[in-house]
Design an enzyme around this catalytic site. Sequence first.
Site, PDB file in Angstrom:
ATOM      1  N   GLU A 219       0.830  -1.195   0.000  1.00 43.00           N
ATOM      2  CA  GLU A 219       0.000   0.000   0.000  1.00 43.00           C
ATOM      3  C   GLU A 219       0.868   1.249   0.000  1.00 43.00           C
ATOM      4  OE1 GLU A 219      -3.778   0.425   2.591  1.00 43.00           O
ATOM      5  OE2 GLU A 219      -2.100   1.089   3.827  1.00 43.00           O
ATOM      6  N   LYS A 221       2.407   4.495   1.085  1.00 45.60           N
ATOM      7  CA  LYS A 221       2.538   5.123   2.401  1.00 45.60           C
ATOM      8  C   LYS A 221       2.347   6.627   2.218  1.00 45.60           C
ATOM      9  CE  LYS A 221       5.293   5.088   6.601  1.00 45.60           C
ATOM     10  NZ  LYS A 221       4.874   6.431   7.024  1.00 45.60           N
ATOM     11  N   ARG A 241      -3.244   9.640  15.869  1.00 49.19           N
ATOM     12  CA  ARG A 241      -2.457   8.431  16.132  1.00 49.19           C
ATOM     13  C   ARG A 241      -2.240   8.241  17.623  1.00 49.19           C
ATOM     14  NH1 ARG A 241       2.785   6.696  16.825  1.00 49.19           N
ATOM     15  NH2 ARG A 241       3.476   4.897  15.597  1.00 49.19           N
ATOM     16  N   GLU A 273      -5.747   8.133   6.582  1.00 52.38           N
ATOM     17  CA  GLU A 273      -4.712   9.164   6.572  1.00 52.38           C
ATOM     18  C   GLU A 273      -5.308  10.398   5.909  1.00 52.38           C
ATOM     19  OE1 GLU A 273      -0.347   9.593   7.361  1.00 52.38           O
ATOM     20  OE2 GLU A 273      -1.679   7.894   7.612  1.00 52.38           O
ATOM     21  N   GLU A 368       6.566   8.558  -0.129  1.00 54.99           N
ATOM     22  CA  GLU A 368       7.350   8.225   1.069  1.00 54.99           C
ATOM     23  C   GLU A 368       7.780   6.768   1.091  1.00 54.99           C
ATOM     24  OE1 GLU A 368       7.155   8.745   5.934  1.00 54.99           O
ATOM     25  OE2 GLU A 368       5.356   9.025   4.729  1.00 54.99           O
ATOM     26  N   ARG A 384       2.846  -4.038  16.349  1.00 59.87           N
ATOM     27  CA  ARG A 384       3.639  -3.524  15.235  1.00 59.87           C
ATOM     28  C   ARG A 384       3.931  -4.677  14.275  1.00 59.87           C
ATOM     29  NH1 ARG A 384       6.164   1.427  14.901  1.00 59.87           N
ATOM     30  NH2 ARG A 384       5.758   1.888  17.093  1.00 59.87           N
ATOM     31  N   LYS A 388       6.769  -1.214   7.186  1.00 63.62           N
ATOM     32  CA  LYS A 388       6.850   0.028   6.417  1.00 63.62           C
ATOM     33  C   LYS A 388       8.205   0.087   5.721  1.00 63.62           C
ATOM     34  CE  LYS A 388       7.927   2.570  10.693  1.00 63.62           C
ATOM     35  NZ  LYS A 388       7.537   3.698  11.563  1.00 63.62           N
TER      36      LYS A 388
END
Length: 853
Positions: A219, A221, A241, A273, A368, A384, A388
């Site tokens: 996906e 970022k 967040r 987001e 990003e 987690r 990323k």
Amino acid sequence: MSSVSDGFKSDIVLWCKLLLPQAAKRIYNLQSKQLIKLFARILHQDEEDMLEDLEKGDIAETIRTFFESSTAITPSQKSLLTIQEIDQFLEHLSRLTKEDEQIDHFQSIIGRCTGNDLKMIIRLIKRDLRINAGPKHILGAVHEEAYKAFQVSMNLEAIVERCLPSTSSSSSSKKMTLSTSPSNKVALTLMTPVLPMLAEACKSVEMAMKKCSNGMLAEIKYDGERVQVHKRGNEFQYFSRSLKPVLAHKINHFKEYIPKAFPGGDDLILDSEILLIDSKTGKPLPFGSLGIHKRSEFKDANVCLFIFDCIYYNGEILINRTMQERRNILKENVTEIPNRIMLSEVQEVNDPQDLAQMIAKVLKMGLEGLVLKDIKSKYEPGKRYWLKVKKDYLFGGAMADSADLVVLGAWYGTGHKGGMMSIFLMGCYDPKTDKWLTVTKVHTGHDDATLEALQKELDMVKIGRDPNKVPSWLRANKPMIPDFVARDPKKQPVWEITGAEFTDQGVHTADGISIRFPRVTRIRDDKDWSTATNLDELRQLFKRSSDSLDLSLLLGSNNSVKREIDNKAIPSTSIANDSKLSISDEATSENISPKRVKIDETNYDNQDDDKKKVNMLVGRIRVKKEFHIQKPSVPVKKPKIKQENEEYEELEEVKYDTDIKLKNEMDVEMKKETSPAERSEHRENDINRECERESTAKFYSFVGNDYIEYSASGSPLNWIEGRKPEKGLPADARPLSDNMNDVLKSMGVLKDVRVSLASDIRKKRRKHLWRTLKTLGAIVLKDSDRCKSTHVIHDRMEIPSTAIRHFDDVPKATRHVNASWVEESAASSEMKDVYPYAVTVAADYCNCPCKHR
């Protein structure tokens, strides 16, 4: 503080609320300097003196100290307050906004406070008791399921009440009993924030393929602000967040668009987001542009909500559904509204080549990075488990942006770093104006011992953030005026500052250039102010970072995919078009990405069965290995032979030479007087047994916190970062010997590699690399033996000409490589080609195949 005046009567909900002030929903809007201002008036103390004491970093301790020395009010000798009174006091305080009202409210209670009472009240207001215990510790004492429930629903009162319902009044013991009934499990609740699922840094394609073994959704970022959207009928709540309410100007218009985007969605919890989108081009605007002052600079822009997950839909909790199922629910129920409500761009990836190409494309587009999610993963609040991918995470940071900057100033830290300089102002010199300019502030990268040493080593002058005391040599905007400035910037140290990327932020005076997510990666003892990065060089670094991106580490140096990406025109019609990433059918070169992490039969679908199995066997690194293995838990009786001045221990020596063994066994079978069919069957059985033995974990070892499994012959099977494998090892698995001399004999992945570690590698990092190299079978040389080196490991990608003299004793044919070469070889259990990791050195220095040649 006592519970009530006539003895202790448990109110577990209230105790938990006070022990976990960070979970409270109260908002006081009282910052440290505002509290100093209030208590200077209440205690008749000098405000400047209190502010000076505040520099030690603990507002509660400052107020306690001045309270106990006050002549206006005398502290109580004994606490007279109950926790119920404290709770009521804080509740009322949260409703007050005027300074005089706040002062009157504090005066109503301070006369009954001891010094410690007032200190703890201030810490409750600041939401930090400093007791080194968080929700996991406190709620774990309430009920074994309470913390897990708290991660799903932040409603503290509901969780405690359901986990520990009060007993009936007829109970003589008046104790609370645990409720273990399944009906009392606390689930997700609308309009109460849920801890967001997070992502860890992904350092390589191999790591991604391991952790997302079922396939993944890759996906885009988005470089915005994360928002959790709750909708119940016509009521909306938005949480950041950190689970705080989002500022209204960022989200108030979504109330109009969300019902249109979800016409059938009455009740929703969405993970998303938000970022500012240019309404003409559809492209995202820079990070931070959502600020109310920044928005005025962008007239043709809309705030857009990019939705990437749905965890609640019309009464159904979706956190236990797979990622693929949740994504399908989103697609089936949303109607996108261009530049207002959009689905995040994703693509399913199952092949490392496709993933490497996709990473390369998003980085080339200036996005990003990617977020990778296993298609079968659940939504686990607070965990987690996503990954990323950003350019500064890959190849040991080789693709990150960095600059060598001078320490120009410093700020006091907070918490346990209070009272010491722990945040540093970094800058560069402009030779044209003879001024020093600010570039970034940095607070990570130094350990506690280094910070302690810096307090004495740095020659600083205290100016207390006073604009009138800023020296003439420094140009700094008001937000960047520090507590201390350098006495002489030309005598200050130079630090290498590395970050995600160079950015253009107007707050800094070096043409607005700054570094995003900065950290100190090295203290440059080999440089002074004259050889540090100056303004012109910083401009060049910024332009190079913006205009070009070296993808050779990711894609290899010679393949058609890299050329295709380099030459690809990037559409500018919309962010959706920018980020729809199709993988070319022609992109099949083996050079696109690293090889698969683990060889299995699916890699050989086009081969006959016999060839498949042989390739599975010999496809791994096949070398003769010799391991000394520790004894099993049930010892075999043997005579003990004690040698003088030597330790002895019982070892069972296991030697394998699998290639020769397999060949001999197959030759014997072929010589037997059997039919061709029988010989073929015997051969297949032998290969099956050998393949099974080579894919089964029999031994293990640790390298720091990382865990490695080995086959019976000693071949590394996988490398698991920071944890043990979920399925564990066979019951008879044994650890490799801790005797590193024995491991050296293994002649493993880095067979015959003689390695020296560059002297500038920090101590902790050096220890990690040393253990990794030893486990992989490399020979790590002492400094006195560097003349025998075949490889020198560095933590940087370039050796300046001024540092070449440090390697005069190293052979000219020695390979200079970045430390990521070691880590990638460990991750894939095979020695990587050194070229993509080669460190650039002065052009006339060596005769090895470095990149500069």
